[in-house]
Every structure is written in C-alpha cells, then in structure tokens.
Design a protein around this motif. Structure first.
Motif, PDB file in Angstrom:
ATOM      1  N   SER A  41      78.510 -45.557  58.784  1.00  0.00           N
ATOM      2  CA  SER A  41      79.450 -44.924  59.720  1.00  0.00           C
ATOM      3  C   SER A  41      80.145 -43.728  59.093  1.00  0.00           C
ATOM      4  O   SER A  41      80.303 -42.684  59.730  1.00  0.00           O
ATOM      5  N   ALA A  44      77.600 -40.972  58.861  1.00  0.00           N
ATOM      6  CA  ALA A  44      77.315 -40.429  60.191  1.00  0.00           C
ATOM      7  C   ALA A  44      78.390 -39.422  60.584  1.00  0.00           C
ATOM      8  O   ALA A  44      78.079 -38.323  61.083  1.00  0.00           O
ATOM      9  N   GLU A  49      75.947 -37.125  62.648  1.00  0.00           N
ATOM     10  CA  GLU A  49      74.798 -37.884  63.159  1.00  0.00           C
ATOM     11  C   GLU A  49      75.292 -39.184  63.768  1.00  0.00           C
ATOM     12  O   GLU A  49      76.434 -39.576  63.578  1.00  0.00           O
ATOM     13  N   SER A  50      74.407 -39.883  64.463  1.00  0.00           N
ATOM     14  CA  SER A  50      74.768 -41.204  64.995  1.00  0.00           C
ATOM     15  C   SER A  50      74.677 -42.227  63.874  1.00  0.00           C
ATOM     16  O   SER A  50      73.884 -42.077  62.939  1.00  0.00           O
ATOM     17  N   SER A  51      75.490 -43.281  63.967  1.00  0.00           N
ATOM     18  CA  SER A  51      75.440 -44.311  62.926  1.00  0.00           C
ATOM     19  C   SER A  51      74.104 -45.051  62.976  1.00  0.00           C
ATOM     20  O   SER A  51      73.630 -45.537  61.952  1.00  0.00           O
ATOM     21  N   GLY A  52      73.478 -45.118  64.154  1.00  0.00           N
ATOM     22  CA  GLY A  52      72.155 -45.742  64.253  1.00  0.00           C
ATOM     23  C   GLY A  52      71.119 -44.976  63.444  1.00  0.00           C
ATOM     24  O   GLY A  52      70.306 -45.575  62.731  1.00  0.00           O
ATOM     25  N   ALA A  53      71.147 -43.641  63.553  1.00  0.00           N
ATOM     26  CA  ALA A  53      70.197 -42.815  62.800  1.00  0.00           C
ATOM     27  C   ALA A  53      70.466 -42.916  61.302  1.00  0.00           C
ATOM     28  O   ALA A  53      69.523 -43.070  60.506  1.00  0.00           O
ATOM     29  N   THR A  54      71.739 -42.864  60.924  1.00  0.00           N
ATOM     30  CA  THR A  54      72.027 -42.945  59.499  1.00  0.00           C
ATOM     31  C   THR A  54      71.657 -44.320  58.942  1.00  0.00           C
ATOM     32  O   THR A  54      71.105 -44.415  57.852  1.00  0.00           O
ATOM     33  N   SER A  55      71.915 -45.377  59.703  1.00  0.00           N
ATOM     34  CA  SER A  55      71.551 -46.730  59.243  1.00  0.00           C
ATOM     35  C   SER A  55      70.053 -46.842  59.018  1.00  0.00           C
ATOM     36  O   SER A  55      69.603 -47.381  57.999  1.00  0.00           O
ATOM     37  N   TYR A  56      69.264 -46.345  59.976  1.00  0.00           N
ATOM     38  CA  TYR A  56      67.803 -46.408  59.854  1.00  0.00           C
ATOM     39  C   TYR A  56      67.336 -45.661  58.601  1.00  0.00           C
ATOM     40  O   TYR A  56      66.558 -46.188  57.796  1.00  0.00           O
ATOM     41  N   ARG A  59      68.222 -47.339  55.310  1.00  0.00           N
ATOM     42  CA  ARG A  59      67.306 -48.458  55.007  1.00  0.00           C
ATOM     43  C   ARG A  59      65.980 -47.940  54.445  1.00  0.00           C
ATOM     44  O   ARG A  59      65.391 -48.540  53.542  1.00  0.00           O
TER      45      ARG A  59
END
Length: 194
Positions: A41, A44, A49-56, A59
C-alpha cells in the motif's frame, strides 16, 4: 584469477532478468533499495499505482529472489518487504543470448535503467532549490567526448567504477545530519559521427 563477488550485489542471469525486466517491478525494487522496507500500500501510494498491481509485482520480485519479507516491521496483517541485495550486476552476454525473450528482457532492463537515471536527474534539477547551499555547490552534470578505442573505453569505465568503490567503504553513518544518499551515474557509449 576471479575477483571475489560482493554478496550485497546480485548478478542477473537469464531467469532472474525475465523476472525483473518490467517497469513497475524495477521501480518497486528501487523504492525498496533506496527507501527501505515498505508495504504494498505504501509503495502503491508512492508510485501512483494500485495496491493490487504493486502486490502482484512484489510477489513476482520475491519469487525471483530480489526482495524478501521484513517481518521485523510488520504488525498484524501488514506485509512488509525489503530489498534482498543492495545492487545489481548486468552481464553484457545477456544481450547476445540465444533466446530472443532473454535478449528482449535485457533490452527492456537497460532502457528502464536509463529512464530511471534520467528521472532521478530531472527530479534533482527540479528540487535542487530545496537543498542547502552546500549541496548545490557539490553536484555535477558534465560530459566529455573523447576519441578512444574499445580497449581504452573499457579501461576508463573500469577505473571510474574502481574510484566509486573506494567511496563505498567510506559511507557516512545514517545518523549524520550532513549526509545524504548521492547517486553516481556513469555512462560511456560510442557516438555516430554521421
């Protein structure tokens, strides 16, 4: 005789390069290397960026060994990440790899490095007025055009790198208020005269 490799610096190979050669992954890795541990977060927000994109992409970086958990920073469900290495070493042989995917990843990586360096310089130029006067007297933006053979160009690059390395051991304690991270960028490439 091979010189010893610095364990703080990761050598890129074909597999790891393909895991890194993505603009957002490279930005995330730099943010962790130079800004310290952070959550998806936080990254991001910092990178827009979105936290979803950064999380992916975090990983993916972890799967290739570029980053790792920073459990000492986590509280509850927050997952903190930190860089696994302080630097990267690029092998020019990757540009001539038999696999076109590796060559493409090598090109992407190099172009992203050049873009990041240009972005860093532009940020400094735009914000230099916010720095103390003593820092405004120490920066450098210079170039020299020399007529060299490939051997002399390689010798010059190696000497510049060796000089920078002599300052790595003289690093200033983070508690020193007068110290800041200083980015040293070297570039040496032939120019077309046509």
């Amino acid at each position: 005789m091979n010189e010893p490799r610095d364990p703080r610096v990761r050598s890129l190979d074909a597999r790891s390069l393909r895991g890194l050669a993505h603009p957002l992954r490279m930005q995330l890795l730099d943010a962790l290397r130079f800004g310290g541990p952070a959550t998806a977060s936080q990254l991001a927000e910092k990178l827009g960026e979105s936290s979803g994109a950064t999380s992916y992409h975090l990983r993916q970086l972890a799967a290739h060994g570029f980053i790792e958990d920073a459990p000492e920073r986590g509280k509850g469900r927050e997952r903190w990440w930190k860089a696994a290495h302080q630097g990267l070493r690029f092998d020019d042989a990757l540009l001539a790899d038999a696999n076109p995917e590796v060559r493409g990843a090598a090109d992407t990586y190099l172009h992203e490095v050049a873009t990041a360096q240009t972005r860093d310089l532009s940020t400094w130029l735009g914000n230099r007025h916010t720095w103390p006067e003593e820092w405004n007297r120490t920066w450098d933006l210079s170039s020299a055009t020399l007529r060299l053979t490939p051997g002399l160009a390689r010798e010059l690059v190696e000497k510049m790198h060796a000089l920078v390395e002599t300052y790595r051991d003289r690093a200033i304690d983070e508690d020193n208020a007068d110290a800041a991270q200083v980015r040293i960028q070297t570039r040496a490439f032939p120019l077309s005269t046509e």
